[in-house]
Structures are given as C-alpha cells and as structure tokens.
Scaffold this active site. Structure first.
Site, PDB file in Angstrom:
ATOM      1  N   LYS A 269      -0.669   6.517   2.928  1.00 18.76           N
ATOM      2  CA  LYS A 269       0.730   6.137   3.165  1.00 18.76           C
ATOM      3  C   LYS A 269       1.434   7.295   3.832  1.00 18.76           C
ATOM      4  CE  LYS A 269       3.363   2.547   2.222  1.00 18.76           C
ATOM      5  NZ  LYS A 269       2.956   1.154   1.921  1.00 18.76           N
TER       6      LYS A 269
ATOM      7  N   ASN B 151      11.460  -7.909   6.248  1.00 21.93           N
ATOM      8  CA  ASN B 151      10.293  -8.652   6.708  1.00 21.93           C
ATOM      9  C   ASN B 151       9.572  -9.415   5.579  1.00 21.93           C
ATOM     10  OD1 ASN B 151       7.096  -7.988   6.905  1.00 21.93           O
ATOM     11  ND2 ASN B 151       7.891  -8.865   8.793  1.00 21.93           N
TER      12      ASN B 151
ATOM     13  N   ASP C  67       6.283  -0.252   7.129  1.00 21.93           N
ATOM     14  CA  ASP C  67       6.763  -0.417   5.760  1.00 21.93           C
ATOM     15  C   ASP C  67       8.297  -0.457   5.922  1.00 21.93           C
ATOM     16  OD1 ASP C  67       5.531  -0.230   2.823  1.00 21.93           O
ATOM     17  OD2 ASP C  67       7.411   0.868   2.752  1.00 21.93           O
TER      18      ASP C  67
END
Ligand code: GLU
Length: 445
Positions: free
Chosen positions: A126, A241, A166
């Site tokens: 990440k 999203n 993200d």
C-alpha cells in the site's frame, strides 16, 4: 487472544509506537489465529507471525510541488511492500491529509490477507501521501502526481510492485502517474499500474468492481441465511467510487438504497437514491453531497449527521476506517439490521463488530467483502499480459465467481475452526494459511 500470541502482539506494539490503526488491524488478525498455531507448530517455530507483521520494505520520500500561485509545498510520500509470498506487492495509493505510516501499514497488512483470499498471484502492499486534493486545481494535482512518481518509479514494476487507486486516487490521477512513469522509464509497461483508463490499458468493470463485489458478497451472506437483497432497505456510507457502484448494484438486485454520505453529512432519500444524479454530482462535478439534495425534492441533507441513524436491513460502510462505532452498531441492531458488509477498509471499530456478532448480524469484513476491487485489478494485469481486453459481461462474471469463492472459503474455514458463521475468523485464517504455506516453502527469507 491466545496466550502464545500475546507477547508477539505486545512486541509489535512496542516496535511500532503510535500506529494505532496498524495495531488494530494486527490485533484483529492475531485474535483469530490461536487455533491455527495450535494445529501448525511449524508456523510458530518459523516465526511466521512475527515475519508477516514486519513489512518486507518501507519507502518514505519527499514530494515537493508548486501550487498555481507558485508557492512551494512539501508532502510525504510512502510505499510499503508488506509481503510478497504470493506475488508482487499489490495495493492502492491513498492521497488524503490523514495518511501517515501507521495508516499505510494497516492498509498494507490488510491487503496481504485480502489478496490471498482472492486466490490470485498477488502479494500485499500500500502507499500514498498526506496530500489533500480537496480544493486543488487539476494542474496542481497533476504536478503532485508527477513529483510523486519521480521517486516512486524506481520501486515499482509489473514483477515488483503494482500500485492502483484508493481514496483520492482514481483513473484521472492514475493517468498522470502512468504518463510520468512511461516518460521516465521509456517503457509502455501497462501492468505496472491498475485501475487505468479504458483507452490506455484499463479493464472494463475495474471502476465498478469494489462496490459490485461488496454487493455480490452480501448476496452470498444473505443466501447462506436463506434470504436475499430483494426488497431490502440499504444504507451506504460514503459517495466515492466504492459507494456509488455498491448503490448501483444493490438497486439492480432489488434493494432500495435510502441514504449515503460524504465528510460533510448525509442525504436521506426515502424514494431511493438516484444513481444518475449521484454520479453527476460526485463524479462529474466533484461537488459536495448536499448538491444531490438540492436537486432532488424527495431528499434531505443532514449536515454532520450520522448516516447509521437511518433504519435499514443492510448496512454497507464504504467511506473510511473506524467510521462505524459501537453506538452506531447498537442503533443499527435496534433498527432491525440483519447484515453488514465492509466496502471500505476496516470501517467498523472492534467494539462495533462485537455488537454485531452478539446480535447475530451477518458481518462481512473488508478483507473479504471489498476484495473485488483488487481481484479485478489482477484481472486487468492478466489482460495486459496477454494484450487482450475482455467484455464487460465476461469480466463481471469472473468477479462474481471470485466473490462467491471468497465467501465460501471464509464460511468453510470458520466452520472448520469451530466458529460457524464468523466470517472475520474465516477470512483471517483462510488468508493467513495461504500466505503462511508459501512463506514456509520459501525458507527463511
Ligand atoms: N485500494 C483498493 C483496496 O483497498 C484496490 C487495490 C488494488 O486494486 O490494487 O483493495
């Protein structure tokens, strides 16, 4: 937590001071692993738990950029390669002012198990930056992305680490990132980033995948209890999203979604949230959620309100970590909620999860319920590798199969380890076992 695991956890807390979200994510996984360690002494012997909770690598870098008036700004960029036992590091980039190393580590740690559950060859990673895109012009965000990539490019690649989006990073930002990557490296290496635009190597369904996948997962949870989404009232938090496409799919499956939110408050629309207006407001205009209520007579905007106060059968937290508290869980249970699935990463606080467990509410943890996004990223990598592009229907079918198999493996694993119906345990154990087996096979690396 098992007494053998407690000193390991205490040591992790000591070595990573102040990183509360990371501690929270590790604690939740370790609380599930007692019976696994009892069954597999080799995992303890080889210190798999200590190794899996220490990132393989952590890169922190300065990101200087200039705003439209010429003022210089400095942000902190980072990328954590957490575990590459099952494949190259894979996970999104988050641009949000709250980003710090502890947040990136919690997300990277979750991603290891989520990616393992998909059954696809992807490790966990990440990244992100404490950059706040809110109120910034397109040019400012582009310059930030270019500066960010000027350092990140040396650490990524289709066999090394594959970032995606993200919070704060969608296909627009990925375009600026990929354009810069391509320019610096002199290679059109599509599979280095996923979530790309359709014209330049992106895959159909990736945009919708996390939200759709969460709804497919809820349907599996409900089917296991002999019921369905049809005719159910649903409340979703967030309006990004994940939330938008969870709403679209829930409605397509016969549910009525009556509320969603953003950081300024929530809208309640008893007639059902209208998907076209919501996407116009949030995706096209990038406006606040109140603009939805201004244009929709049946809706009202509640500034700073808690969306979980609206009664529903199914709750889908799709905003951010620790957004659904114990108080909210109690309200949801009192209002007759029967299922909760996490579209976001770790949106439910641990004491709220306990409330749901005690009340017998079906609970789908994020690492299982929101794995559709990263799974479809892996499908995008497959298409890039074969220079192919699949139809919407075919890709959506693959996503639906993957979500079903994730649900089934979590369900079966929970049964096998004596916690029937507990998908938190099932997800943690099933994800962990896949990674642990590969780590044992690799020896001490
Ligand atoms: N950020 C998403 C997640 O939390 C997607 C990651 C990806 O597609 O690599 O899983």
């Amino acid at each position: 937590m098992d007494e053998k695991l407690e000193p390991i956890f205490d040591d992790i807390v000591r070595r990573n001071p102040g990183e509360q979200e990371f501690h929270q994510a590790v604690r939740e996984v370790l609380e599930s692993l007692g019976p696994v360690i009892a069954k597999h002494p080799e995992y303890a012997e080889r210190k798999i738990i200590q190794r899996i909770s220490e990132p393989e690598r952590q890169i922190i870098f300065r990101v200087p950029w200039q705003d439209d008036s010429g003022e210089v700004h400095i942000n902190r960029g980072m990328r954590v390669g957490f575990n590459s036992a099952l494949g190259p590091y894979k996970g999104g980039l988050r641009f949000h002012p709250s980003v710090n190393l502890g947040i990136v580590k919690f997300l990277g740690f979750e991603q290891i198990f989520k990616n393992a559950l998909t059954g696809m060859p992807i490790g966990g990673g990440k990244g992100g930056a404490n950059f706040d895109p809110k109120g910034r012009s397109d040019d400012e965000i582009m310059r930030f992305c270019q500066s960010f990539m000027l350092e990140l490019y040396r650490h990524i690649g289709e066999y090394t680490d594959i970032p995606a989006g993200d919070i704060g990073v969608g296909s627009r930002e990925l375009g600026w990132l990929f354009g810069q990557y391509k320019r610096i490296t002199n290679r059109y290496e599509s599979a280095t980033l996923t979530g790309k635009g359709l014209e330049w190597g992106g895959a159909l369904v990736r945009r919708e995948a996390t939200g759709y996948g969460t709804v497919f997962f809820v349907e599996e949870m409900l089917a296991a209890r002999g019921t369905s989404l049809d005719g159910r009232t649903v409340v979703v938090s967030g309006s990004g999203n994940v939330a938008i496409y969870a709403i679209q799919k829930a409605v397509a499956r016969g549910a009525k979604v009556v509320a969603c939110s953003d950081s300024s408050g929530f809208v309640h629309d008893p007639d059902g949230i209208e998907f076209e207006l919501l996407t116009q407001v949030k995706e096209v205009e990038r406006a606040r959620i109140s603009a939805y209520a201004e244009r929709r007579p049946s809706a009202r905007f509640v500034p700073q309100g808690v969306v979980w106060d609206i009664p529903c059968h199914v709750a889908l937290p799709c905003a951010t970590q620790n957004e659904l508290t114990r108080r909210d869980a109690i309200t949801l249970v009192e209002n007759g909620c029967i299922a909760v699935a996490e579209g976001a990463n770790m949106p439910t606080t641990p004491d709220a999860v306990r409330v749901f467990e005690e009340a017998g509410v079906a609970f789908g943890p994020g690492k299982a319920a929101n794995a559709g996004g990263v799974a479809t990223s892996a499908l995008e990598m497959q298409q890039n590798a074969s220079r192919d592009s699949w139809s919407f229907e075919f890709t959506e079918g693959r996503l639906a199969e993957i979500m079903k198999s994730i649900h089934d493996v979590c369900h079966e694993t929970a049964d096998k380890y004596g916690a029937p119906g507990n998908l938190v345990r099932g997800a943690n154990i099933a994800g962990f076992e896949r990674v642990a087996r590969a780590m044992v096979a690799f020896g001490l690396v």
